[in-house]
Design a protein around this motif. Structure first.
Motif, PDB file in Angstrom:
ATOM      1  N   TYR A  88       0.945  -1.684  -0.015  1.00 33.00           N
ATOM      2  CA  TYR A  88      -0.010  -0.413   0.420  1.00 33.00           C
ATOM      3  C   TYR A  88       0.799   1.234   0.194  1.00 33.00           C
ATOM      4  O   TYR A  88       2.097   1.137  -0.036  1.00 33.00           O
TER       5      TYR A  88
ATOM      6  N   THR B 158      -4.004  12.544  -1.428  1.00 34.31           N
ATOM      7  CA  THR B 158      -5.211  11.553  -1.953  1.00 34.31           C
ATOM      8  C   THR B 158      -5.442  11.236  -2.891  1.00 34.31           C
ATOM      9  O   THR B 158      -5.577   9.885  -3.309  1.00 34.31           O
TER      10      THR B 158
ATOM     11  N   LEU C  12      -3.168  10.101  -5.370  1.00 33.21           N
ATOM     12  CA  LEU C  12      -3.148   8.926  -5.393  1.00 33.21           C
ATOM     13  C   LEU C  12      -4.068   7.713  -5.956  1.00 33.21           C
ATOM     14  O   LEU C  12      -4.088   6.205  -7.088  1.00 33.21           O
TER      15      LEU C  12
ATOM     16  N   ILE D  62      -4.920   2.669  -0.416  1.00 37.84           N
ATOM     17  CA  ILE D  62      -4.248   3.690   0.205  1.00 37.84           C
ATOM     18  C   ILE D  62      -4.489   3.361   1.863  1.00 37.84           C
ATOM     19  O   ILE D  62      -5.853   3.239   1.881  1.00 37.84           O
TER      20      ILE D  62
ATOM     21  N   GLY E  22      -5.623   7.045   3.292  1.00 38.45           N
ATOM     22  CA  GLY E  22      -5.949   8.444   2.751  1.00 38.45           C
ATOM     23  C   GLY E  22      -6.666   9.811   4.060  1.00 38.45           C
ATOM     24  O   GLY E  22      -8.099   9.300   4.717  1.00 38.45           O
TER      25      GLY E  22
END
Length: 498
Positions: A57, A74, A77, A85, A88
């Motif tokens: 991750y 976030t 990503l 993630i 986040g």
């Protein structure tokens, strides 16, 4: 206004806690107790264990609590299609200027169309718990709501990780409506800055860092929530009947009070029985004395014996390990006594210094019990009996060695609550024993504190932790002895003992 998932979670547990977390004076907070710190550490360790079993991750990078920077990182990503993630930030600004923020433990990429392309994300939370409590599922729905607005599609599902069970899927169709209602209520109260009324509830409040502040207010005002039997639902019904003080409740006719309780909210309990108990409880508090419980027929000598030798028993346990590590027994020997002499008291702590010794101390405890084969064994509440049965099964103890002992157990909590109404805030051992004049040598000690102390002993080898546990357990046994002797005298004085 900013509202985070942690505020929404606290609001579900206690409206006042959520309000104070935003607007309260930080100097009124209690420092976190050792048991709470242990729970937090255990939760972090569990989360780390779960994450180690997951695919790789990435974590967004942003300054601490800079939610806008966290949301941008976030989103980057998510646009890149990162598979997982960790922590986040989901941020949505509403039309009325409120900023909503949630931080699911994991955002997991799944196939499906979204603004990002042929993938979307689902939220997963990791909880150091054994069951999917409503609060967790409401927060999962909150994650899903914000996520749907950010990625412009609904996540397929929201899931939770719990101990000792498979991944749990939250029913969004069930919890989204609940979440939206709770969210609207929370925002309304916080935006108006209406400080919610104090209401003391034993379990939700015990680990709250606003407890001392709230208790001081409740105690000063003699708030009805300090009265045993006054639940939030019953309190609202009392308010509707304009019964808001101890004095009013104590003087209310039972028939009138019973009419205030909706039978649909009382389960299988007759509202008249609830009314009688609450009136007597209020009278005991106002008069500051013990009362014979209404409709009590008293206790017989067989139910509450005064014997030449009596045993007082208390267990300390480590629930996370499934371990009963200390069997404390206070032997009270009244043989022979001259008039005015106090009974001889000897305390025996059978303490497992490691989990592997649980069976050894179990058998040592049984050896002592059979040293006094007819002595009654007094305890407080039913944990000791449950643990006794479980330990006998766990260690394959022959039935002749443990089954006859069961008939000797006598629950002092049951005897007190069946026969007396006391001017106490609850019927826990500490409240009752302190009211009859007993005090623990270490005022901070508790069963939860013993869990922390035993954990520290296992990790550090510092025997001071074991000594503290033994002292606390001995005081629990002595407190049970004090309460039992008080109850015998109380019932004799009121001619309810034969």
């Amino acid at each position: 206004m900013l509202l985070t998932d942690s505020v929404l979670f606290d609001y579900q547990r206690c409206r006042r806690r959520a309000f104070l977390n935003l607007y309260g004076d930080p100097s009124d907070r209690d420092p976190p107790n050792d048991f709470l710190l242990k729970l937090q550490a255990d939760s972090r360790d569990y989360q780390k264990t779960v994450l180690e079993s997951q695919p790789p991750y990435q974590r967004p990078q942003y300054p601490y609590r800079d939610w806008f920077a966290g949301a941008r990182s976030t989103l980057t990503l998510m646009e890149r299609g990162i598979e997982q993630i960790y922590q986040g930030v989901l941020l949505v600004e509403t039309e009325n200027g409120t900023t909503l923020v949630s931080c699911p433990d994991l955002l997991v990429k799944e196939p499906g169309e979204s603004r990002f392309g042929s993938w979307h994300y689902i939220p997963k939370d990791i909880k150091f718990s054994k069951r999917p409590k409503r609060e967790y599922q409401v927060i999962a729905a909150f994650h899903a709501q914000l996520l749907s607005e950010i990625q412009q599609c609904w996540p397929d599902r929201a899931t939770l990780f719990f101990r000792d069970r498979d991944e749990y899927t939250v029913s969004l169709s069930q919890y989204l409506p609940q979440m939206r209602r709770i969210l609207a209520e929370c925002l309304a109260i916080l935006e108006r800055r209406e400080e919610p009324e104090v209401f003391l509830a034993r379990h939700p409040c015990s680990l709250c860092d606003w407890l001392s502040s709230c208790y001081a207010i409740a105690s000063e005002n003699q708030h009805l929530s300090l009265l045993p039997g006054v639940t939030p639902t019953r309190y609202r019904q009392l308010q509707q009947a304009q019964i808001t003080t101890l004095e009013t409740l104590a003087s209310t006719p039972c028939d009138r009070l019973a009419a205030a309780f909706d039978p649909a909210t009382t389960g299988n309990v007759d509202p008249k029985d609830i009314a009688r108990l609450l009136v007597f409880q209020a009278r005991a508090a106002v008069e500051r004395c013990a009362l014979v419980k209404p409709d009590s027929t008293g206790l017989t000598a067989a139910e509450l014996p005064v014997s030449p030798v009596e045993l007082y028993f208390d267990i300390e346990a480590q629930p996370e390990l499934g371990l009963d590590f200390l069997h404390g027994v206070l032997v009270v020997d009244r043989r022979p006594l001259d008039r005015g002499d106090r009974p001889k008291q000897t305390f025996y702590p059978f303490l497992a210094e490691n989990p592997q010794e649980e069976g050894t101390v179990w058998n040592q405890f049984l050896d002592l019990v059979w040293t006094y084969p007819i002595a009654p064994i007094f305890h407080f509440c039913n944990y000791e009996v449950k643990a006794f049965r479980q330990l006998a099964k766990r260690y394959g103890t022959p039935s002749h060695r443990w089954r006859p002992v069961l008939n000797r157990f006598i629950d002092i909590h049951e005897r007190v609550t069946r026969s007396a109404v006391l001017p106490v805030e609850n019927y826990a051992l500490k409240s009752i024993a302190r009211w009859v004049g007993f005090e623990w040598r270490d005022r901070r000690a508790s069963g939860a504190q013993c869990v922390f102390w035993y954990d520290r002993w296992l990790k550090t080898g510092d025997r001071a932790y074991l000594d503290s546990i033994a002292i606390y357990n001995e005081d629990d046994c002595r407190a049970t002895y004090w309460v039992k002797d008080w109850l015998v005298e109380f019932l004799q004085t009121n001619n309810y003992y034969s």
